[in-house]
Design a protein around this motif. Structure first.
Motif, PDB file in Angstrom:
ATOM      1  N   VAL A   1      54.880   4.599  88.070  1.00  0.00           N
ATOM      2  CA  VAL A   1      54.819   3.161  88.335  1.00  0.00           C
ATOM      3  C   VAL A   1      53.453   2.832  88.920  1.00  0.00           C
ATOM      4  CG1 VAL A   1      55.823   1.259  89.620  1.00  0.00           C
ATOM      5  CG2 VAL A   1      57.292   3.050  88.758  1.00  0.00           C
ATOM      6  N   ASP A   2      52.800   1.836  88.333  1.00  0.00           N
ATOM      7  CA  ASP A   2      51.491   1.407  88.809  1.00  0.00           C
ATOM      8  C   ASP A   2      51.636   0.753  90.185  1.00  0.00           C
ATOM      9  OD1 ASP A   2      49.251  -0.227  89.335  1.00  0.00           O
ATOM     10  OD2 ASP A   2      48.769  -0.339  87.218  1.00  0.00           O
ATOM     11  N   ALA A   3      50.776   1.161  91.138  1.00  0.00           N
ATOM     12  CA  ALA A   3      50.927   0.672  92.511  1.00  0.00           C
ATOM     13  C   ALA A   3      50.683  -0.827  92.635  1.00  0.00           C
ATOM     14  CB  ALA A   3      49.968   1.420  93.437  1.00  0.00           C
ATOM     15  N   VAL A   4      49.946  -1.416  91.682  1.00  0.00           N
ATOM     16  CA  VAL A   4      49.691  -2.854  91.770  1.00  0.00           C
ATOM     17  C   VAL A   4      50.737  -3.643  90.981  1.00  0.00           C
ATOM     18  CG1 VAL A   4      48.057  -4.700  91.272  1.00  0.00           C
ATOM     19  CG2 VAL A   4      47.240  -2.516  92.130  1.00  0.00           C
ATOM     20  N   ASP A   5      50.980  -3.218  89.723  1.00  0.00           N
ATOM     21  CA  ASP A   5      51.872  -3.996  88.859  1.00  0.00           C
ATOM     22  C   ASP A   5      53.340  -3.870  89.236  1.00  0.00           C
ATOM     23  OD1 ASP A   5      49.705  -4.743  87.471  1.00  0.00           O
ATOM     24  OD2 ASP A   5      49.938  -3.289  85.851  1.00  0.00           O
ATOM     25  N   GLY A   6      53.735  -2.702  89.721  1.00  0.00           N
ATOM     26  CA  GLY A   6      55.159  -2.521  90.022  1.00  0.00           C
ATOM     27  C   GLY A   6      55.965  -2.387  88.743  1.00  0.00           C
ATOM     28  N   ILE A   7      57.180  -2.911  88.760  1.00  0.00           N
ATOM     29  CA  ILE A   7      58.076  -2.727  87.611  1.00  0.00           C
ATOM     30  C   ILE A   7      57.690  -3.682  86.489  1.00  0.00           C
ATOM     31  CG2 ILE A   7      60.448  -3.011  86.824  1.00  0.00           C
ATOM     32  CD1 ILE A   7      61.366  -2.013  89.452  1.00  0.00           C
ATOM     33  N   MET A   8      57.450  -3.118  85.305  1.00  0.00           N
ATOM     34  CA  MET A   8      57.113  -3.935  84.145  1.00  0.00           C
ATOM     35  C   MET A   8      58.184  -3.725  83.079  1.00  0.00           C
ATOM     36  SD  MET A   8      54.261  -5.480  84.849  1.00  0.00           S
ATOM     37  CE  MET A   8      53.521  -5.901  83.293  1.00  0.00           C
ATOM     38  N   MET A   9      57.997  -4.367  81.914  1.00  0.00           N
ATOM     39  CA  MET A   9      59.026  -4.302  80.872  1.00  0.00           C
ATOM     40  C   MET A   9      59.376  -2.869  80.463  1.00  0.00           C
ATOM     41  SD  MET A   9      58.852  -5.818  77.055  1.00  0.00           S
ATOM     42  CE  MET A   9      59.426  -7.456  77.310  1.00  0.00           C
ATOM     43  N   SER A  10      58.351  -2.064  80.159  1.00  0.00           N
ATOM     44  CA  SER A  10      58.633  -0.695  79.716  1.00  0.00           C
ATOM     45  C   SER A  10      59.281   0.137  80.806  1.00  0.00           C
ATOM     46  CB  SER A  10      57.341  -0.010  79.303  1.00  0.00           C
ATOM     47  OG  SER A  10      57.314   0.148  77.933  1.00  0.00           O
ATOM     48  N   THR A  11      58.862  -0.109  82.056  1.00  0.00           N
ATOM     49  CA  THR A  11      59.455   0.646  83.169  1.00  0.00           C
ATOM     50  C   THR A  11      60.963   0.487  83.141  1.00  0.00           C
ATOM     51  OG1 THR A  11      57.550  -0.215  84.383  1.00  0.00           O
ATOM     52  CG2 THR A  11      59.090   1.152  85.599  1.00  0.00           C
ATOM     53  N   GLU A  12      61.411  -0.767  82.972  1.00  0.00           N
ATOM     54  CA  GLU A  12      62.851  -1.032  82.940  1.00  0.00           C
ATOM     55  C   GLU A  12      63.495  -0.321  81.758  1.00  0.00           C
ATOM     56  OE1 GLU A  12      64.564  -5.122  83.151  1.00  0.00           O
ATOM     57  OE2 GLU A  12      62.721  -5.500  84.280  1.00  0.00           O
ATOM     58  N   MET A  13      62.867  -0.422  80.579  1.00  0.00           N
ATOM     59  CA  MET A  13      63.474   0.141  79.376  1.00  0.00           C
ATOM     60  C   MET A  13      63.617   1.654  79.473  1.00  0.00           C
ATOM     61  SD  MET A  13      61.437  -2.249  76.666  1.00  0.00           S
ATOM     62  CE  MET A  13      61.628  -1.200  75.254  1.00  0.00           C
ATOM     63  N   VAL A  14      62.538   2.339  79.839  1.00  0.00           N
ATOM     64  CA  VAL A  14      62.613   3.809  79.860  1.00  0.00           C
ATOM     65  C   VAL A  14      63.500   4.294  81.006  1.00  0.00           C
ATOM     66  CG1 VAL A  14      60.473   4.321  78.664  1.00  0.00           C
ATOM     67  CG2 VAL A  14      60.415   3.935  81.103  1.00  0.00           C
ATOM     68  N   LEU A  15      63.504   3.541  82.111  1.00  0.00           N
ATOM     69  CA  LEU A  15      64.343   3.944  83.238  1.00  0.00           C
ATOM     70  C   LEU A  15      65.816   3.862  82.837  1.00  0.00           C
ATOM     71  CD1 LEU A  15      64.474   4.745  86.184  1.00  0.00           C
ATOM     72  CD2 LEU A  15      64.536   2.369  86.813  1.00  0.00           C
ATOM     73  N   THR A  16      66.193   2.760  82.185  1.00  0.00           N
ATOM     74  CA  THR A  16      67.577   2.610  81.751  1.00  0.00           C
ATOM     75  C   THR A  16      67.939   3.696  80.743  1.00  0.00           C
ATOM     76  OG1 THR A  16      67.152   0.257  81.928  1.00  0.00           O
ATOM     77  CG2 THR A  16      69.246   0.894  80.996  1.00  0.00           C
ATOM     78  N   GLN A  17      67.000   4.003  79.860  1.00  0.00           N
ATOM     79  CA  GLN A  17      67.237   5.050  78.860  1.00  0.00           C
ATOM     80  C   GLN A  17      67.468   6.396  79.548  1.00  0.00           C
ATOM     81  OE1 GLN A  17      67.271   4.340  75.533  1.00  0.00           O
ATOM     82  NE2 GLN A  17      67.743   6.441  74.962  1.00  0.00           N
ATOM     83  N   ALA A  18      66.630   6.701  80.558  1.00  0.00           N
ATOM     84  CA  ALA A  18      66.760   7.985  81.263  1.00  0.00           C
ATOM     85  C   ALA A  18      68.104   8.064  81.984  1.00  0.00           C
ATOM     86  CB  ALA A  18      65.614   8.148  82.255  1.00  0.00           C
ATOM     87  N   ILE A  19      68.530   6.918  82.562  1.00  0.00           N
ATOM     88  CA  ILE A  19      69.814   6.913  83.272  1.00  0.00           C
ATOM     89  C   ILE A  19      70.956   7.118  82.284  1.00  0.00           C
ATOM     90  CG2 ILE A  19      71.415   5.425  84.537  1.00  0.00           C
ATOM     91  CD1 ILE A  19      68.956   4.286  85.997  1.00  0.00           C
ATOM     92  N   SER A  20      70.843   6.493  81.092  1.00  0.00           N
ATOM     93  CA  SER A  20      71.927   6.654  80.123  1.00  0.00           C
ATOM     94  C   SER A  20      71.961   8.084  79.584  1.00  0.00           C
ATOM     95  CB  SER A  20      71.782   5.654  78.974  1.00  0.00           C
ATOM     96  OG  SER A  20      70.640   5.972  78.222  1.00  0.00           O
ATOM     97  N   GLU A  21      70.832   8.790  79.642  1.00  0.00           N
ATOM     98  CA  GLU A  21      70.837  10.210  79.259  1.00  0.00           C
ATOM     99  C   GLU A  21      71.285  11.084  80.428  1.00  0.00           C
ATOM    100  OE1 GLU A  21      70.131  11.624  76.390  1.00  0.00           O
ATOM    101  OE2 GLU A  21      69.231   9.985  75.261  1.00  0.00           O
ATOM    102  N   GLY A  22      71.490  10.456  81.597  1.00  0.00           N
ATOM    103  CA  GLY A  22      71.940  11.206  82.763  1.00  0.00           C
ATOM    104  C   GLY A  22      70.913  12.164  83.323  1.00  0.00           C
ATOM    105  N   LEU A  23      69.617  11.859  83.181  1.00  0.00           N
ATOM    106  CA  LEU A  23      68.591  12.793  83.652  1.00  0.00           C
ATOM    107  C   LEU A  23      68.267  12.562  85.122  1.00  0.00           C
ATOM    108  CD1 LEU A  23      66.029  12.689  80.719  1.00  0.00           C
ATOM    109  CD2 LEU A  23      67.859  14.299  81.121  1.00  0.00           C
ATOM    110  N   PRO A  24      68.007  13.632  85.862  1.00  0.00           N
ATOM    111  CA  PRO A  24      67.537  13.456  87.249  1.00  0.00           C
ATOM    112  C   PRO A  24      66.173  12.768  87.236  1.00  0.00           C
ATOM    113  CG  PRO A  24      67.895  15.786  86.733  1.00  0.00           C
ATOM    114  CD  PRO A  24      68.129  15.039  85.474  1.00  0.00           C
ATOM    115  N   LEU A  25      65.947  11.885  88.210  1.00  0.00           N
ATOM    116  CA  LEU A  25      64.704  11.105  88.215  1.00  0.00           C
ATOM    117  C   LEU A  25      63.848  11.445  89.422  1.00  0.00           C
ATOM    118  CD1 LEU A  25      66.239   7.610  87.408  1.00  0.00           C
ATOM    119  CD2 LEU A  25      64.835   8.960  85.883  1.00  0.00           C
ATOM    120  N   THR A  26      62.535  11.403  89.212  1.00  0.00           N
ATOM    121  CA  THR A  26      61.609  11.437  90.348  1.00  0.00           C
ATOM    122  C   THR A  26      60.601  10.317  90.117  1.00  0.00           C
ATOM    123  OG1 THR A  26      60.249  13.020  89.169  1.00  0.00           O
ATOM    124  CG2 THR A  26      61.805  13.918  90.732  1.00  0.00           C
TER     125      THR A  26
END
Length: 933
Positions: free
Chosen positions: A147-172
């Motif tokens: 995550v970019d320290a200035v921009d914060g959450i952007m469109m792709s951040t949301e999309m890939v994060l949701t995808q990772a959660i639906s795959e059940g992957l541990p996140l860092t």
């Protein structure tokens, strides 16, 4: 590929043999596989460069290019874009953005000095290339969210994060570009802390919302957050920073034994060590480096409020600011603002000794050299990955449960869940990478069980394979097994379970993804009659990007004799791009489907220059449409078979709101038992008991279709046993009809078809498929045409980032294209606004260029397919006259789309009733019309 920047083999800290030995180990504990995901330009590729640089002996391993001043690759991303080793394609280098997910395996040490083989898949961040991230997440064991320290959450951040959660992957979490807070926004240390805290809070809120609270929070004190700046070459977690302090203490302590004092019975080193004791472990110190925690200078204890401390020497700062941000700020200030002599003094005080040349160099190389001396290799990142992402053996069970389509108690599933190298070989190939000549592909994937060597015979099971229908299966011989290392590969003589490898020589039969199993006797699926037959891994799905590519482009070769070459090129395109589809229309036109303009641009570049060297002509881009109904059929529609012995009667109605999306996502399964299926429709959509149990089929896809066929006949009127014998034929006719609708042969969406009556012949020979299927199709089409048919068009969700003062100016540009703004809000801690809007895809061509020229390049635009919307106007209205080269008013759009789509497909200009209605039906229509007058 592009040139290999300083990729000499002699300057690696660890030898190739050591890396291959690490990967060939029996234990998988020293291996990790993560996908590096995040938004466009969140600094992912540069971060991989930073990791790669640490595996080299010379600190400036990339030579001059590491100084980041001499820009390579034609200035794609402006100055300071670095070598970007994982952008392997020339087009990626020149565009300045990644378009392919590139795996790279690195041997990295953690803080204790233990080496781990970490496979990082560097994913593209542009929303158009979301499919690449989805493929990488399918085979990785964990995800690092950048995550970019200035921009914060952007469109792709949301999309890939949701995808990772639906795959059940541990996140860092990796917060990149932290240097921008100091250098660009010039925030004071306290504000920088609040900004970082806010970003972590926003990511946590998003994770909580998407995972419904199943995931732990990101918290720097827990060690699952790292801070980094790729351009200045540093990365730390709180624990690695705490270690720096305590190492520094040991050096200091030996000098000043005399000014030690005892505080609260604890021996504390006085003098320069900042009042930290020796008996403070790095873990406990790290836990106190975040949040409301203050070190009281008088008592040398940690307090939760600044007011509780002794503030005589000035207000006490929180620990994160005092121990981490202020030293960073001082080093930046020294390197960027001070004379050579003063800078050297300041840096020497934190143990950074630099040569004269380094001190005299310009800002970036000086910062990189100073931080490399200060931080050393970024072991904090490795610690974080090792601690929060499981080893392949530990992760296998969850991966198999999520990706494997077969029963989990079968022999193959059990062996894969144990990650057993002694079981027969199974690998899930998620992506194909083209060789430099564009002729062959390497299959990249994760080995779930067994061992693979070059020369092994394997079975390639495609996406359509099932134990009952083994048509989609091919035998192949593995010609090479290699470990991906970014721009090059290391060939290995064997690879075991729990590794990420590339296989060569088996790509001929892989369309998108494949399940690769050993072909030896005794392998899984060897005897098809057993319970333990091998099933496949589920194909990729892209729910975050709307599930399918909807922008379409008609292509033809300039020279007609080169058609076979182009067709072969198109085949390779579908292999190389996970979401791209190609189809041939009835009129012989070849159509390419992609997710957006940039995506199709890359596809066309590859088609023309990489996969086939031919000139290709392109039509104006258009979009895929859908057909739907908005009312119930005005009368019962019937049709007779050709032999006049069977007659089907149906009506069409629209589906309940939101049901189509549920069906598309596969939330409903026809294989459930009748009661469960009935309960779903009764409770969620308030259908009555009878209709909810009489669902026959979904169409056009039997599992994910968005149209429902229902049997609404009464046993008193229709012989159910005969009807059930014809069920498969009627269902086939229904699926054919919904695949190509009556208006312009586009798929039908969100409709419910009810069979009201069926008169069927007594003898089976008179009601065979050849009679019933076309009739069923005709009945479905006529029902749809009498139920107020409408066209649906795809709509983009758009996110724009721009300065606050031009938000109002964007509205008219959007309105001109039938779009509308739904939200605009400032991005906290930065001068930018984030604007969300919806925009019909057919009006989005050139939108990005328009906005850029209109705002003089101040706005960034990202868009992703979001939903289908009904096109205004009636497509069947013949009274509308279309004037060529004039834009139609909104109410005429549906008619315009219909006529133009039909022309393009080579159909007759208008929908002819005679094609869909029987003579008997037409007579009845005429009669009804007479009654009305």
């Amino acid at each position: 590929g592009a040139g290999t920047g300083g990729e000499g083999t002699d300057d690696h800290i660890v030898s190739e043999q050591y890396v291959t030995a690490l990967l060939g180990n029996d234990t998988t504990l020293t291996r990790r596989g993560v996908a590096l995901i995040g938004h466009l330009h969140a600094g992912k590729t540069t971060f991989v460069d930073l990791l790669l640089e640490q595996t080299k002996v010379k600190t400036d391993a990339f030579g001059e290019r590491a100084s980041m001043e001499s820009q390579s690759g034609g200035g794609g991303a402006g100055a300071g874009a670095g070598p970007r080793i994982t952008d392997t394609l020339v087009s990626e280098q020149s565009r300045g953005l990644s378009t392919k997910s590139t795996p790279i395996t690195l041997c990295l040490p953690d803080t204790r000095g233990k080496s781990y083989a970490v496979t990082v898949v560097d994913c593209p961040g542009h929303p158009n290339f979301h499919d690449e991230s989805a493929a990488a997440l399918k085979c990785a064991d964990g995800a690092v969210l950048a995550v970019d320290a200035v921009d914060g959450i952007m469109m792709s951040t949301e999309m890939v994060l949701t995808q990772a959660i639906s795959e059940g992957l541990p996140l860092t979490l990796l917060i990149t570009k932290v240097d921008r807070l100091l250098v660009e926004l010039k925030l004071p240390p306290d504000d920088a802390y609040y900004k970082l805290r806010r970003i972590i809070g926003e990511v946590n809120a998003l994770v909580r919302q998407r995972s419904r609270g199943r995931y732990p929070n990101f918290d720097p004190a827990m060690g699952n957050v790292a801070f980094a700046s790729g351009t200045h070459g540093w990365c730390f977690t709180l624990e690695s920073f705490a270690n720096q302090y305590l190492d520094h203490l040991d050096e200091v302590d030996s000098d000043d034994e005399e000014n030690e004092e005892v505080v609260n019975g604890i021996r504390v080193a006085g003098g320069t060590s900042g009042g930290l004791g020796r008996n403070l472990s790095p873990e406990t110190f790290a836990a106190r480096l975040w949040g409301d925690c203050y070190l009281d200078p008088a008592t040398r204890t940690f307090q939760t409020k600044a007011s509780k401390c002794d503030n005589s020497a000035g207000t006490v700062k929180r620990t994160f600011v005092a121990f981490i941000l202020e030293p960073l700020y001082k080093m930046y200030a020294a390197c960027l603002g001070e004379e050579e002599g003063d800078a050297e003094k300041t840096l020497r005080s934190v143990g950074v000794l630099l040569s004269r040349d380094q001190l005299r160099s310009s800002a970036r190389p000086l910062l990189r050299a100073a931080f490399r001396r200060f931080f050393g290799p970024s072991t904090g990142f490795v610690d974080m990955v090792v601690r929060h992402v499981p080893s392949p053996a530990a992760a296998s069970k969850g991966k198999v449960a999520r990706c494997y389509t077969g029963p989990l108690d079968s022999a193959p599933a059990k062996a894969m869940a144990k990650c057993d190298p002694r079981a027969p070989f199974v690998m899930h190939c998620v992506k194909l990478y083209a060789a430099t000549d564009g002729q062959s592909f390497s299959a990249f994937g994760r080995i779930y069980s067994g061992v693979i060597k070059p020369g092994d015979r394997v079975k390639v099971l495609g996406e359509a394979y099932s134990p009952d229908d083994d048509e989609d299966m091919a035998l192949a011989t593995v010609s090479a097994v290699s470990i991906p290392r970014g721009r090059r590969r290391t060939d290995v003589s064997m690879a075991r379970a729990g590794n990420w490898v590339m296989l060569d020589g088996i790509d001929a039969n892989i369309a998108k993804t494949a399940t690769i199993v050993s072909a030896d006797s005794g392998a899984f699926g060897d005897s098809p009659d057993e319970e333990d037959g091998m099933q496949i891994f589920a194909p990729l799905k892209f729910p975050q990007a709307g599930g399918e590519a909807i922008m379409k482009l008609a292509v033809e070769p300039l020279n007609p004799s080169e058609l076979p070459k182009m067709v072969e090129g198109l085949r390779r395109i579908t292999k190389s791009y996970p979401m791209a589809r190609t189809r041939v229309e009835e009129s012989g036109e070849h159509v390419l489907f992609g997710t957006g303009e940039l995506y199709l641009d890359c596809v066309m570049h590859d088609l023309r220059h990489v996969f086939s060297d031919i000139e290709v002509k392109v039509a104006d881009p258009v979009v895929a449409f859908r057909e739907t109904v908005v009312e119930t059929s005005s009368l019962k529609c019937f049709a007779e078979t050709a032999n006049k012995r069977n007659k089907l009667t149906m009506i069409a109605e629209p589906l309940d709101d939101g049901l189509a999306e549920q069906l598309e996502a596969g939330k409903v399964n026809l294989n459930w038992d009748k009661k469960k299926l009935g309960r779903f429709f009764q409770t969620k959509y308030e259908w009555d008991l009878l209709s909810s149990r009489s669902v026959w089929a979904f169409g056009s896809s039997p599992t994910h279709g968005t149209n429902i066929l229902m049997d609404d006949t009464l046993p008193s009127e229709v012989d159910k046993s005969t009807l059930n014998m014809c069920k498969s034929s009627i269902v086939q006719g229904f699926q054919w009809a919904t695949r190509e609708g009556p208006l312009c042969e586009e798929p039908v969406r969100s409709t419910k078809l009810k069979i009201l009556d069926a008169v069927l012949a007594d003898k089976p020979i008179h009601r065979g498929g050849g009679q019933v299927i076309p009739t069923a199709r005709k009945t479905v089409h006529s029902s749809l045409l009498t139920a107020t048919p409408r066209l649906m068009e795809p709509v983009y969700r758009v996110q724009m980032q721009c300065p606050g003062e031009i938000v109002d100016a964007i509205q008219p540009v959007l309105a001109k294209r039938r779009g509308h703004i739904v939200q605009d809000k400032p991005i906290p801690g930065s001068p930018l606004y984030s604007v969300k809007a919806f925009l019909p895809v057919i009006d989005s061509f050139g939108f990005e260029t328009d906005i850029r020229t209109f705002t003089q390049g101040q706005a960034m635009v990202y868009s992703v397919f979001d939903h289908w919307a009904v096109v205004p106007g009636d497509p069947m209205d013949r009274s509308i006259v279309l004037h060529p080269l004039e834009p139609s008013p909104p109410q005429h759009l549906a008619r315009e789309f219909l006529v133009k789509t039909r022309r393009r497909k080579g159909l007759s200009e208008d929908v002819t009733i005679t094609k869909f209605f029987d003579q008997a039906m037409r007579d009845q229509l005429a009669e009804d019309a007479m009654h009305d007058f």
